[in-house]
Design an enzyme around this catalytic site. Sequence first.
Site, short mmCIF file in Angstrom:
data_model
loop_
_atom_site.label_atom_id
_atom_site.label_comp_id
_atom_site.label_asym_id
_atom_site.label_seq_id
_atom_site.Cartn_x
_atom_site.Cartn_y
_atom_site.Cartn_z
N GLU A 1 11.07 -25.89 6.33
CA GLU A 1 9.93 -26.70 6.52
C GLU A 1 9.73 -27.59 5.37
O GLU A 1 9.58 -28.98 5.47
CB GLU A 1 8.77 -25.56 6.84
CG GLU A 1 7.36 -26.58 6.77
CD GLU A 1 6.24 -25.70 6.71
OE1 GLU A 1 5.00 -25.90 6.21
OE2 GLU A 1 6.38 -24.40 7.15
N ALA B 1 3.41 -13.10 -5.13
CA ALA B 1 2.58 -12.63 -3.85
C ALA B 1 3.34 -11.67 -2.85
O ALA B 1 2.77 -11.41 -1.92
CB ALA B 1 2.67 -13.99 -2.86
N LYS C 1 -8.98 -4.32 -1.76
CA LYS C 1 -8.79 -2.89 -1.59
C LYS C 1 -8.33 -2.26 -2.92
O LYS C 1 -8.29 -1.03 -3.01
CB LYS C 1 -7.67 -2.69 -0.53
CG LYS C 1 -8.09 -3.20 0.85
CD LYS C 1 -7.05 -3.20 1.79
CE LYS C 1 -7.29 -3.60 3.23
NZ LYS C 1 -7.75 -4.96 3.17
N ARG D 1 -8.76 4.53 10.50
CA ARG D 1 -7.48 4.96 10.26
C ARG D 1 -7.36 5.78 8.76
O ARG D 1 -8.09 5.67 8.10
CB ARG D 1 -6.62 3.87 10.48
CG ARG D 1 -6.50 3.41 11.86
CD ARG D 1 -5.78 2.04 11.74
NE ARG D 1 -6.18 1.08 11.16
CZ ARG D 1 -5.87 -0.05 10.97
NH1 ARG D 1 -4.50 -0.36 11.83
NH2 ARG D 1 -6.27 -1.17 10.15
#
Length: 948
Positions: free
Chosen positions: A346, A395, A441, A571
């Site tokens: 790309e 990342a 989180k 979950r």
Amino acid sequence: MKIIVEQVSKALLEIRNRHFIILDTIVFSIAPILALSLRLDELNIIETLNTYGLQLAIVSTVFIIVKLSILYSFGFYRRCWRYASIDELTQIVMLTLAAIVLETIIVYTFNNWSSFSAVLPRSLALLDGMLSLIFVGGLRLSIRVVERANYRQAQPKSSERLLIVGAGNAGVTIAQQMQQNPHFNLYPIAFIDDDPAKFQLRIRSLPVVGDRHQIPKIVRSLRVDRDAIAMPSAPGEVIREILDICQSSGVRTSTLPSVSEIVNGFNGRVAIESIREIKIEDLLRREPIQTDGQKVSQLLTGKKVLITGAGGSIGSELCRQVFRCRPAEIMLVGHGENSVFYIQQELERVMEVLRQDGAMQGYMPRLRAFIADIRFPSRLEYAFDQFRPDIVFHAAAHKHVPLMEVNSPEAITNNVLGTKNLLDLALRYDVNQFVMISTDKAVNPTNIMGASKRTAEMLVLQAAQKSGKPYVVVRFGNVLGSRGSVVPTFKQQIAKGGPITVTHPDIRRYFMTIPEAVQLVLQAAVVGCGGAILMLDMGQPVKIVDLAKDLIRLSGLQVDKDIKIQFTGLRPGEKLFEELFIPGEQYEKTEHEKILIVKNASNFTPKTLNSLVEALCDAARQNDAPAIAFLLQQLVPEYKPQNSPIPKQLPASQEKLLDELIVPRSKRQHILDTPIAALDRQSKIQLQEIEQAFEQGEFEIHYQPIVVLQTNRIVGFEALLRWQHPTQGIVSPTDFISALEATDAISTIGWWSLRQACQQLRLWQECYPNIPLTVSVNLSSTQFAHPNLVAQLGLVLEQTGLNPRNLRLEIPESAILSDIEFANQRVIELKALNVELQIDNLGIGYSFLSLLQRLPNRMCYEKFDRLSVDRSLVNQIDTDEESLEILRTIVAISRNLGVETTVTGVETAAQLAQLNALECQYGQGYFFAKPINKDAASTLINSQLQPL
């Protein structure tokens, strides 16, 4: 007539710039004559020429030269007049004004220096210029008019009649592009806008017919086929309201992308091609983020940038936005070869387009695709050595909560070990800046993934402290459109006819679009300082069930009628609400309104971080899920797993755990190594010499008091074997025990030591009946595994008449860990005799943490009465924070398990104060008394202590 018009139109459209030069010359030749006639109010041109013929010819010739020179010099004859706009009109006016100024000077000069009797009017230049503007501009703009007319005639009958919602710049731009490009089959017929000042106005010949609330009425009256929302900067609430109105009218609705999408697109402009179906991101759109692009460019321009996870959702967008800042080089690091290949291709396509357009001549970033797993430091080191990055954006991570809950070793090796590897190399290769992408989180985590990311955050903060460089963490919530997002899952479920599965009706999450998140990441990299956590403003949380309903409606279906929503329950590791703030963290605003900084983030990094992380990674290598959960709880105190990953029964296979991990390498020599002199003596002591010494009675038992730390009262003694050597004096067991371990002699001397200790305690009990004393006897690993241990012990107790509750057997943790199944059975046999049991030597290595975690599941833990902390750890608690932290962990765990603690090796008042602060129950060491013989111990009992 129609034929004539068509022919004229065709002729106009075929005019080229070389033709314009001829036409302009003719116009410029006639303009001065007409201008002079108008000035003199004399329509007889012949009469005018008779009076001013010669001087007018001279001036006209000069005027022609001046105007043609000006127009040619400023590129007037290099324009395509089919697409003329306000820019071209502005240029015609400006160049004409320049020509008028020069012509005025020429006329004034000519009148002063010529000898003609008739003087030319000074206004001649102005009138000539105006006429030239009318003729030249009119001719060119007529081409544009003809082109427009042809567009309208060329509009296919099948074109969709389009109502544009939003008469701002974006709406006008796409209306113009539709008018110019009929092949798109979109025919704009009107605008909708909420600004009353625009009502009844016409923009590009299209009327503004009302506001959003009139859309259903206008759709019916104008026979609209499709609505297009052209409001890139409108927030999601507005888009949602307009969509509801449009859907109620029964027509298809499209939209332009948000401002962030337009800006982050490589062309960076509104285009008709960008009109698309409304996506869920449009309904969650927020106010456009204002970023300081100049500072971001200054940070990245000309730098070498390494991006991990380059093929992922966030990583690939980072590659795109970093690319636009013109770095010298980008290294795309990723484990998935296909995803890295796609982003590389790309960017290379974009570079090719830019090369063709000449947009980045001489400054094209170099791209390197590097396939690597960040868990393997050797491969990463090769990348750092070859590339030498200035900035690292990290990342790469495992982010799927339920999957990581049942695959915790993967979460640790990737999220923790991978981050550690990168940071080690960043420090070694002097990387100037490090930015890690974290998650909300990590705040008060209830799952393995969140706790692993919180651990990675602490590693970054520690590296920032070491380097003094801007190594930062950027923390934000879910991103829409990522591969792990709920949106693709919901779309698949809708495509299959439902139902959509949502875990809980009240579950909420923070969401951002990927471009928006990356914009703020780059901005955070600019404003962040070393050792800081940066929090992105996530806006308001979104109920997942509302997200599901929006997706159903966007698909043209009805909730519950066409697609049902089914609730399945939370979950493993999942929370109802994600949190953004950790108690105790201090949040401050930065220069960017959407970014907060945690100033005191480094204060939450434990002293034992390196040791615990090393143990954690080792547990992951061993696929030891219970140990991972346990160690994460030590690293991240706020980690509260909702669904414990520790099974009720572990596999029965023997597990061998690595030692020497909790204590740093720099301290292992001090803690574990036997002095060189002792080793030398060991090698010289022969087994025959030991056996002879035993037969000659040179062995004796010394006793070291065990005291209550709060009162210093003696409650027992530890029996310690000593060799009274005739020439070397007292020899410690460390000098000869290894020679005994290889033979049965260790058992023989062990039984003797046990008998001596029990007999001596029985005598003390008779002498001091009001003082409840106990004796602790060390069992070697060989004794513990001896088949006759229980029988021998029973015989000793029977012969000495000692109450079994007054005898404590100290079992080395290594003996337990070597075969836990056997140890379990042996402990049950020993407890059947009613003796007390103590685990010895805790605090050396990783194994003690694993042992404490495993015993409740593998053994009857209540059958252990006490833990003994090794002296090597206690000796350092008054000088070393890390050792104190390890001891604090052991004491807390033992307290939670209901087991008493004895600390050995207490030597100073400072150590005693620390131990009392930790509320340790029992202790022994030189601070109270050295190991002494039985007579000295009797004197100590008699003189120092009072009965309990």
